[in-house]
Design a protein around this motif. Structure first.
Motif, short mmCIF file in Angstrom:
data_model
loop_
_atom_site.label_atom_id
_atom_site.label_comp_id
_atom_site.label_asym_id
_atom_site.label_seq_id
_atom_site.Cartn_x
_atom_site.Cartn_y
_atom_site.Cartn_z
N ILE A 1 0.86 -1.20 0.00
CA ILE A 1 0.00 0.00 0.00
C ILE A 1 0.89 1.25 0.00
CG2 ILE A 1 -1.70 1.34 1.32
CD1 ILE A 1 -2.73 -1.30 2.51
N LYS B 1 2.45 1.95 -3.41
CA LYS B 1 1.47 2.38 -4.42
C LYS B 1 0.96 3.80 -4.15
CE LYS B 1 -0.40 -1.52 -6.79
NZ LYS B 1 -0.62 -2.82 -6.19
N VAL B 2 0.65 4.09 -2.88
CA VAL B 2 0.12 5.42 -2.54
C VAL B 2 1.22 6.47 -2.75
CG1 VAL B 2 -0.81 6.87 -0.70
CG2 VAL B 2 -1.58 4.51 -0.91
N ARG C 1 1.61 7.23 -6.42
CA ARG C 1 0.47 7.98 -6.96
C ARG C 1 0.54 9.46 -6.54
NH1 ARG C 1 -2.80 11.06 -7.77
NH2 ARG C 1 -5.01 10.94 -8.27
N LEU C 2 0.82 9.70 -5.26
CA LEU C 2 0.81 11.08 -4.76
C LEU C 2 2.06 11.87 -5.19
CD1 LEU C 2 -0.77 10.67 -1.19
CD2 LEU C 2 -1.88 11.35 -3.32
N THR D 1 4.64 11.00 1.12
CA THR D 1 3.88 10.11 1.99
C THR D 1 4.80 9.53 3.07
OG1 THR D 1 2.71 9.53 -0.02
CG2 THR D 1 2.32 8.13 1.87
N ILE E 1 -7.18 8.11 -3.51
CA ILE E 1 -6.57 6.99 -2.77
C ILE E 1 -7.67 6.10 -2.20
CG2 ILE E 1 -5.09 6.36 -0.82
CD1 ILE E 1 -3.64 7.84 -3.18
N LYS E 2 -8.73 6.72 -1.69
CA LYS E 2 -9.83 5.89 -1.15
C LYS E 2 -10.43 5.01 -2.24
CE LYS E 2 -12.45 7.31 2.23
NZ LYS E 2 -13.25 8.07 3.22
N TYR F 1 -8.48 1.89 -3.05
CA TYR F 1 -8.67 0.82 -2.06
C TYR F 1 -10.12 0.84 -1.57
CZ TYR F 1 -3.61 0.63 -2.15
OH TYR F 1 -2.30 0.51 -2.56
#
Ligand code: B12
Length: 244
Positions: A5, A8-9, A12-13, A20, A87-88, A91
Motif C-alpha cells: 500500500i 502504491k500510494v 500515486r501522490l 507520503t 486513494i480511497k 482501495y
C-alpha cells in the motif's frame, strides 16, 4: 500488505508533488492528549501526507487550469480532497479514514494534529516551546513549528490517511532529523513563526534544497478570496503552463 500500500500510494501522490510518510497510530497516541487520541490499535497503519514545493507546479496548477474556477471553495482544499478521494477509490474495499489538516470537530478542536504526525513518522521535526532550554519567554505561550530537512519551512502538512483494518507491527521507526539544534536557532525559529510569520522568514531557518517558485509564493501570499482573480489574470496573460 502495508508495504505494498505504501509504495502504491507514495507513487500515486508523488506525481502531484505530495510526499507520503508512514506511522503507527500508537506512536501518535503516545504523545497527544486524551481528546486527540484515535480509538484504534497501536499497530494501525497510517500515512501522513505533506505537500512539497513541487505540489504547485506538478499538481495544483494543472487542477486550476482544468477547473472552471467558479466554485466558492478554495481550489487548494478542493484539489487535496480530490487526491485523498483518489486513494480511497484505489482501495475501495478497505476502511480508510482520510482527515485533512483543516478539518475540525464540533468542539472546534482539529481532528488530527499533523505536526505531531509529522514528527512520529520521521518526516519533519516538530519544534515546540518545551524543546528550548531554558525557556527564555517566561509565561508567554508560543505555537510550535515543524521543519523539514530538505525544505525547511517550505512545505505543509496536509493530512493523514488511516487504514483502519491494516496492521503494521514491523514498520521501522524513524527519528525526524533534528536540523535546528542550537538554543539560539530554536529560539529564533519559534520567534519568527509566532511574531513574524507573515514575512515567511521562519521557512528559511535552515538552508534548503528546494523552495516555492515566485508564482507559488504569489499564489499563497494572496488571500483565498482574491486567488480566483489572480488566476484569471494569469490565464488572460496566456500562461497556460507553469514555467517560473
Ligand atoms: C488551529 C491552527 C492555527 C491557530 C492556532 C495555532 C496553534 N498551533 O494552536 C492559528 C489561527 C493561530 C494558526 C496560525 C498559523 N498557522 Co496554523 N494551524 C492550526 C491547526 C489547524 C491546528 C493546530 C492546533 O490547534 N493544535 C492544537 C494544539 C493543542 O496542539 P499542539 O500545540 O501541537 O499540542 C500537542 C503536541 O504538543 C502533542 N505533544 C505533547 N508532547 C509531545 C511530544 C512530542 C515529541 C510530540 C511530537 C508531540 C507532543 O500533544 C499536544 C496535544 O495534546 C494546524 C493544522 C493541524 N490540523 O494540526 C495548523 C498549522 C499548525 N498552522 C500552520 C501555519 C503555517 C500557520 C500560520 C503561519 C498561518 C499560515 N497558515 O500560513 C500561522 C502561524 C502561527 C501564528 N503566529 O499565528 C502550519 C504549520 C506548518 C509547520 N511547518 O509546522 C499547520 C501545521 C497547517 C499546515 N497545513 O501545515 N494556526
Amino acid at each position: 500488505m502495508y508495504v505494498n500500500i505504501l509504495s502504491k500510494v507514495a507513487e500515486r501522490l508523488a506525481k502531484v508533488g505530495l510526499e507520503t510518510h508512514p506511522f503507527k497510530i500508537g506512536w501518535y497516541n503516545e504523545h497527544v492528549g486524551e481528546h486527540f487520541k484515535f480509538p484504534l490499535d497501536y499497530d494501525t497503519f497510517a500515512l501522513l501526507v505533506i505537500s512539497t514545493p513541487d505540489m504547485f507546479e506538478n499538481g495544483l496548477w494543472h487542477f486550476i487550469l482544468r477547473e472552471e474556477c467558479t466554485g466558492t471553495q478554495d481550489m487548494l482544499d478542493t484539489f487535496l480532497k480530490e487526491q485523498f478521494s483518489a486513494i480511497k477509490q484505489m482501495y475501495a474495499d478497505m476502511d480508510i479514514e482520510a482527515i485533512h489538516d483543516f478539518e475540525m470537530l464540533p468542539n472546534h478542536r482539529p481532528r488530527v494534529l499533523v505536526q505531531t504526525a509529522g514528527h512520529v513518522s520521521g518526516a519533519a521535526y516538530f519544534y515546540q516551546q518545551k524543546d528550548v532550554h531554558p525557556n527564555p519567554w517566561g509565561d508567554k505561550k508560543l505555537f510550535g513549528v515543524s521543519i523539514h530537512p530538505k525544505y525547511g519551512g517550505w512545505f505543509a502538512l496536509r493530512g493523514v490517511l488511516i487504514f483502519k483494518n491494516v496492521q503494521c507491527a514491523e514498520l521501522p521507526r524513524l527519528n525526524p532529523p533534528d536540523c535546528v539544534q542550537s538554543f539560539e536557532l530554536r529560539k529564533e525559529l519559534l520567534e519568527r513563526f509566532n511574531d513574524r510569520w507573515q514575512d515567511w522568514s521562519y521557512r528559511d531557518i535552515i538552508p534548503v534544497e528546494h523552495k516555492y517558485s515566485e508564482r507559488q509564493k504569489q499564489y499563497f501570499g494572496t488571500l483565498p478570496k482574491d486567488r480566483k482573480a489572480l488566476i484569471e489574470k494569469w490565464k488572460a496573460g496566456g500562461e497556460s503552463h507553469c514555467n517560473l
